[in-house]
Design a protein around this motif. Structure first.
Motif, mmCIF file in Angstrom:
data_model
loop_
_atom_site.group_PDB
_atom_site.id
_atom_site.type_symbol
_atom_site.label_atom_id
_atom_site.label_comp_id
_atom_site.label_asym_id
_atom_site.label_seq_id
_atom_site.Cartn_x
_atom_site.Cartn_y
_atom_site.Cartn_z
ATOM 1 N N ASP A 40 0.824 -1.203 0.000
ATOM 2 C CA ASP A 40 0.000 0.000 0.000
ATOM 3 C C ASP A 40 0.864 1.262 0.000
ATOM 4 O O ASP A 40 0.518 2.266 -0.623
ATOM 5 C CB ASP A 40 -0.934 0.019 1.206
ATOM 6 N N ARG A 43 2.075 1.710 -3.536
ATOM 7 C CA ARG A 43 0.990 2.217 -4.384
ATOM 8 C C ARG A 43 0.731 3.702 -4.128
ATOM 9 O O ARG A 43 0.446 4.460 -5.059
ATOM 10 C CB ARG A 43 -0.266 1.407 -4.127
ATOM 11 N N ALA A 53 3.988 0.003 -8.966
ATOM 12 C CA ALA A 53 4.157 -0.463 -7.597
ATOM 13 C C ALA A 53 4.160 -1.987 -7.525
ATOM 14 O O ALA A 53 3.441 -2.659 -8.273
ATOM 15 C CB ALA A 53 3.045 0.091 -6.710
#
Length: 335
Positions: A40, A43, A53
């Motif tokens: 995450d 990203r 990513a």
């Protein structure tokens, strides 16, 4: 005009995000790929600065479309990632330290020496404009032969206890920047003497570490470097250098949060505190470090710390740890 270098970024914590911004802001570089096991974060960085990513550093390095990789992952991953990048023919800029274990650093040393790509270490303070100016003026002979160098480095507040416990201790984590700066002026250090105390930080005390330290280095010329460290500073991030020689003194003062002072009936020329954190104080240094590394990859002269410089800084940190623990002067050989 040459095409911008395609960068991969490994690690999207605080320092990784700073580097992502530097890569994106430089017209000679582009952030092409980002890797972090906590995908995450990767990203989020990709959403801000572009790039692909992934949760896999191996996938990033195997892509075959990168010119350089910037390693900003935890210290324990550095050696393996440097080796994989070198094997892939990708230039490396890696955050400090190379590792906490000099044996692992030395095991990779021959491969890095034989690599056909640059490997640089992220000692960003070499690129601070004021520090660079002082070094240039010392080298130009303005104050004569350097006799004493004083480096003061105090953090605004202690690091979290969980970080201190895995950091390798103040000498390998904090002072290592100062060891590299000392060698930037006087590369031939031959002797280390250090003392430390745990005066206020429970995290340091629990880890058997120090929150306060003074280190003395002696160069082959006899010149003396004094490094003063603390894990707290009420007035802000305290970063100063003084170079002294027979012809005079060159000094770098702290960077304030404002250039405005006030005089009243209570105080005269009262000034605001220093900048509060390394991300503010060394913002220009990080940008210039990235620009220098781009030039290095393109074959231009560079002031960047090499793998050998990173190894030397760790040797000095290990010597300081031994000196403080055993209360002795420790001779060193950096060759």
């Amino acid at each position: 005009m040459p095409a911008p270098l395609r960068f991969g970024l490994i690690g999207t914590g605080r320092i990784g995000r700073l580097h992502a911004g530097s890569i994106a802001a430089n017209p000679d570089s582009v952030l092409a790929r980002i890797a972090d096991p906590l995908v995450d974060g990767a990203r989020e960085v990709a959403g801000t600065y572009g790039g692909i990513a992934t949760d896999s550093a191996e996938e990033l390095l195997a892509a075959g479309d990168l010119d350089a990789v910037l390693i900003a992952s935890p210290t324990a991953t550095h050696v393996d990632l440097i080796e994989r990048a070198v094997d892939a023919g990708v230039a490396v800029l890696c955050e400090k330290p190379i590792d906490l274990d000099i044996a692992r650093v030395d095991a990779l040393r021959p491969k890095v020496a034989a690599a056909g790509v640059p490997v640089a270490l992220g000692f960003n303070r070499r690129f601070d404009p004021a520090f660079r100016e002082v070094r240039a003026r010392v080298r130009a002979g303005e104050i004569g032969a350097l006799e004493q160098l004083t480096i003061i480095s105090r953090d605004p507040a202690p690091a979290p206890a969980a970080y201190v416990a895995v950091s390798g201790g103040i000498f390998r984590d904090m002072t290592i920047h100062d060891f590299d700066m000392a060698r930037f002026f006087l590369p031939d250090v031959v002797e280390v003497q250090a003392t430390g105390s745990a005066l206020f930080d429970e995290g340091a005390r629990a880890a058997g570490d120090y929150d306060t330290a003074v280190i003395t280095l002696r160069a082959a010329s006899g010149a003396i470097v004094t490094i003063i460290n603390s894990r707290h500073s009420a007035s802000g991030y305290d970063q100063r250098i003084e170079a002294f020689g027979p012809g005079g003194t060159l000094q770098v003062a702290n960077a304030p949060t404002s250039l405005v002072s006030v005089s009243t009936s209570a105080a005269v020329e009262a000034k605001p505190p220093y900048q509060d954190f390394f991300l503010e104080r060394y913002a220009r240094a990080y940008a210039d470090e990235l620009a220098d590394f781009v030039g290095l990859v393109r074959g231009e002269p560079s002031a960047a710390a090499t793998y050998e410089d990173g190894r030397a800084a760790l040797i000095l940190a290990d010597a300081a740890q031994r000196s403080a623990a055993e209360r002795m002067i420790v001779p060193v050989s950096l060759g």
